[in-house]
Design a protein around this motif. Structure first.
Motif, PDB file in Angstrom:
ATOM      1  N   PHE A 163     -64.055  55.319 -11.249  1.00  0.00           N
ATOM      2  CA  PHE A 163     -64.797  54.528  -9.675  1.00  0.00           C
ATOM      3  C   PHE A 163     -63.625  54.259  -8.688  1.00  0.00           C
ATOM      4  N   PHE A 164     -63.393  53.006  -9.155  1.00  0.00           N
ATOM      5  CA  PHE A 164     -62.110  52.328  -8.902  1.00  0.00           C
ATOM      6  C   PHE A 164     -61.086  52.649  -8.378  1.00  0.00           C
ATOM      7  N   ILE A 165     -60.789  54.217  -9.183  1.00  0.00           N
ATOM      8  CA  ILE A 165     -59.186  54.946  -8.595  1.00  0.00           C
ATOM      9  C   ILE A 165     -59.498  55.620  -7.443  1.00  0.00           C
ATOM     10  N   SER A 225     -50.443  69.452  -8.079  1.00  0.00           N
ATOM     11  CA  SER A 225     -50.251  68.648  -6.444  1.00  0.00           C
ATOM     12  C   SER A 225     -51.361  68.430  -6.233  1.00  0.00           C
ATOM     13  N   GLU A 226     -52.531  68.488  -6.655  1.00  0.00           N
ATOM     14  CA  GLU A 226     -53.561  68.141  -6.345  1.00  0.00           C
ATOM     15  C   GLU A 226     -54.381  66.974  -6.984  1.00  0.00           C
ATOM     16  N   ILE A 227     -55.255  66.561  -6.471  1.00  0.00           N
ATOM     17  CA  ILE A 227     -56.458  65.873  -6.735  1.00  0.00           C
ATOM     18  C   ILE A 227     -55.141  64.041  -5.722  1.00  0.00           C
ATOM     19  N   ILE A 228     -54.697  64.558  -5.119  1.00  0.00           N
ATOM     20  CA  ILE A 228     -53.952  62.920  -4.252  1.00  0.00           C
ATOM     21  C   ILE A 228     -54.320  62.221  -3.804  1.00  0.00           C
ATOM     22  N   GLY A 229     -53.265  60.926  -3.693  1.00  0.00           N
ATOM     23  CA  GLY A 229     -53.562  59.865  -3.090  1.00  0.00           C
ATOM     24  C   GLY A 229     -53.554  59.368  -1.967  1.00  0.00           C
ATOM     25  N   LYS A 230     -54.193  58.473  -1.699  1.00  0.00           N
ATOM     26  CA  LYS A 230     -54.306  58.485   0.036  1.00  0.00           C
ATOM     27  C   LYS A 230     -52.820  58.213   0.407  1.00  0.00           C
ATOM     28  N   ALA A 231     -52.222  57.476   2.235  1.00  0.00           N
ATOM     29  CA  ALA A 231     -50.942  57.180   2.238  1.00  0.00           C
ATOM     30  C   ALA A 231     -50.470  56.120   1.694  1.00  0.00           C
ATOM     31  N   THR A 232     -49.299  55.805   1.456  1.00  0.00           N
ATOM     32  CA  THR A 232     -48.871  54.619   1.419  1.00  0.00           C
ATOM     33  C   THR A 232     -47.265  54.111   1.290  1.00  0.00           C
ATOM     34  N   ASP A 233     -47.114  52.427   0.972  1.00  0.00           N
ATOM     35  CA  ASP A 233     -46.059  52.760   1.441  1.00  0.00           C
ATOM     36  C   ASP A 233     -44.983  52.097  -0.005  1.00  0.00           C
ATOM     37  N   VAL A 234     -45.992  51.941  -0.882  1.00  0.00           N
ATOM     38  CA  VAL A 234     -45.522  51.506  -2.414  1.00  0.00           C
ATOM     39  C   VAL A 234     -44.230  52.231  -2.954  1.00  0.00           C
ATOM     40  N   PRO A 235     -43.038  50.957  -2.830  1.00  0.00           N
ATOM     41  CA  PRO A 235     -42.094  51.957  -3.364  1.00  0.00           C
ATOM     42  C   PRO A 235     -42.290  53.643  -4.630  1.00  0.00           C
ATOM     43  N   TRP A 236     -42.956  53.275  -5.143  1.00  0.00           N
ATOM     44  CA  TRP A 236     -42.922  54.495  -6.666  1.00  0.00           C
ATOM     45  C   TRP A 236     -44.287  55.658  -5.304  1.00  0.00           C
ATOM     46  N   ALA A 237     -44.577  55.957  -4.776  1.00  0.00           N
ATOM     47  CA  ALA A 237     -45.529  56.938  -3.606  1.00  0.00           C
ATOM     48  C   ALA A 237     -44.243  58.323  -3.758  1.00  0.00           C
ATOM     49  N   PHE A 238     -45.589  59.103  -3.662  1.00  0.00           N
ATOM     50  CA  PHE A 238     -45.061  60.825  -4.037  1.00  0.00           C
ATOM     51  C   PHE A 238     -45.035  61.605  -2.363  1.00  0.00           C
ATOM     52  N   ILE A 239     -44.139  62.392  -2.495  1.00  0.00           N
ATOM     53  CA  ILE A 239     -44.329  63.116  -1.230  1.00  0.00           C
ATOM     54  C   ILE A 239     -44.642  64.590  -2.234  1.00  0.00           C
ATOM     55  N   PHE A 240     -45.443  65.068  -1.955  1.00  0.00           N
ATOM     56  CA  PHE A 240     -46.554  66.371  -2.185  1.00  0.00           C
ATOM     57  C   PHE A 240     -46.275  67.441  -1.243  1.00  0.00           C
ATOM     58  N   ALA A 241     -44.836  68.134  -1.580  1.00  0.00           N
ATOM     59  CA  ALA A 241     -44.308  68.852  -0.647  1.00  0.00           C
ATOM     60  C   ALA A 241     -44.859  70.222  -1.211  1.00  0.00           C
ATOM     61  N   ASN A 242     -45.604  70.664  -1.697  1.00  0.00           N
ATOM     62  CA  ASN A 242     -46.075  71.941  -2.605  1.00  0.00           C
ATOM     63  C   ASN A 242     -47.433  72.090  -2.069  1.00  0.00           C
ATOM     64  N   ASN A 243     -48.235  70.331  -1.475  1.00  0.00           N
ATOM     65  CA  ASN A 243     -49.736  70.698  -0.833  1.00  0.00           C
ATOM     66  C   ASN A 243     -49.312  70.658   1.116  1.00  0.00           C
ATOM     67  N   SER A 244     -49.824  71.381   0.917  1.00  0.00           N
ATOM     68  CA  SER A 244     -49.587  71.989   2.436  1.00  0.00           C
ATOM     69  C   SER A 244     -50.414  70.718   3.178  1.00  0.00           C
ATOM     70  N   GLU A 245     -51.584  70.217   2.289  1.00  0.00           N
ATOM     71  CA  GLU A 245     -52.802  69.272   3.224  1.00  0.00           C
ATOM     72  C   GLU A 245     -52.337  67.845   3.435  1.00  0.00           C
ATOM     73  N   ALA A 246     -51.541  67.849   1.941  1.00  0.00           N
ATOM     74  CA  ALA A 246     -51.168  66.098   2.166  1.00  0.00           C
ATOM     75  C   ALA A 246     -49.957  66.362   3.482  1.00  0.00           C
ATOM     76  N   GLY A 247     -49.038  67.236   3.800  1.00  0.00           N
ATOM     77  CA  GLY A 247     -48.378  66.467   4.720  1.00  0.00           C
ATOM     78  C   GLY A 247     -46.488  66.066   3.782  1.00  0.00           C
ATOM     79  N   MET A 248     -46.137  65.797   4.588  1.00  0.00           N
ATOM     80  CA  MET A 248     -44.889  65.451   4.298  1.00  0.00           C
ATOM     81  C   MET A 248     -45.087  63.782   4.440  1.00  0.00           C
ATOM     82  N   VAL A 249     -46.090  62.733   3.757  1.00  0.00           N
ATOM     83  CA  VAL A 249     -46.511  62.167   3.612  1.00  0.00           C
ATOM     84  C   VAL A 249     -46.378  61.583   2.299  1.00  0.00           C
TER      85      VAL A 249
END
Length: 287
Positions: A236-238, A163-187
């Protein structure tokens, strides 16, 4: 592991530990790294046999690659992203541990490994390897390049399990909530690690196809150049979809990963389009 799909998101909270042996945890991270290196070993071994290179020249290759990648990736992370460790806790630079405020050691594995540093470490290690074996340096780089994307795929799956190197917040249908990453929040966030893993798997199939169909027609250095260009251009783009790994990147137009990718892209393109000059390099592979 509790993988639970709910509307418009996936709650991702796997246990990063498989089990413990004498109190030392075996983590998915280390296992997937090992699997990636194993596949690379099999693929490069096949190429050596395909080119009828003596077995004795292949035997030391894994040693050079393993330590070149590990040392380079670790030093790359510390130098590029966490240089304060060099002064505050130098033991954590070289050992897979974390030392808490009470001075107690905790075995955690190497949680900071940088792909750019790993690439530099591998290139240097292979230079040392060819000095010993007298093989052609670029030919060896080409063979390693064919296998590199599959290893990169498993490394990114390892990051996903951590659960590291996480992506930015999004509303795409396949978005992940990284529950084990406290810095990510439930977003809900982009599963950037999964994007990279799938891209590198595609690059691997491209490399294998070209090797099987055109390896005798393509110039020396082509596979090395293509590998660098594909991986680091995508990298670079990701990065635009990822959260910055360290706070000092917040004020940068391009983050550290993007700046570090540029030289590799340039080198890759040079090997693809001007690489015929590399055909003149000696010595040839010793059959």
């Amino acid at each position: 592991m509790n993988l639970m799909a709910v509307p418009m998101q996936v709650v991702w909270d796997p246990n990063p530990e498989l089990f413990k042996i004498f109190g030392i945890p075996l983590r998915y991270y280390g296992l997937l790294w090992g699997v990636g290196l194993f596949f690379a070993y099999i693929i490069v071994r096949y190429q050596y046999r395909d080119k009828k290179i003596p077995e004795k020249k292949f035997e030391p290759l894994f040693f050079y690659c393993f330590f070149g990648i590990l040392i380079g990736a670790r030093l790359g992370h510390v130098i590029f992203y966490q240089p304060e460790l060099l002064v505050q806790s130098p033991l954590e630079v070289i050992l897979p541990i974390h030392i808490d405020v009470a001075g107690k050691w905790h075995f955690k594995g190497y949680s900071g490994l940088a792909s750019h540093g790993g690439t530099i470490g591998l290139i240097i290690a292979l230079w040392l390897y060819v000095r010993k074996t007298k093989l052609n340096y670029v030919d060896v780089l080409d063979m390693i390049a064919v296998a590199t994307p599959i290893t990169a795929c498993f490394i990114r799956l390892a990051n996903l399990m951590n659960s590291e190197i996480i992506g930015k917040a999004t509303d795409v249908p396949w978005a992940f909530i990284f529950a084990n990453n406290s810095e990510a929040g439930m977003v809900p966030r982009h599963p950037a690690q999964l994007y990279e893993a799938l891209a590198y798997l595609l690059f691997f199939f491209i490399m294998i196809y070209l090797y099987k169909k055109y390896s005798t027609k393509l110039h020396r250095g082509f596979f090395f150049g293509l590998c660098l260009t594909l991986i680091f251009t995508f990298r670079f783009f990701i990065e635009f979809l990822k959260e910055n790994q360290v706070t000092f990147e917040d004020g940068m137009q391009f983050n550290m990963g993007q700046w570090l990718s540029v030289p590799f892209i340039i080198l890759g393109l040079a090997c693809i389009f001007a690489g015929k000059k590399l055909d003149k390099m000696k010595p040839e592979i010793k059959r």
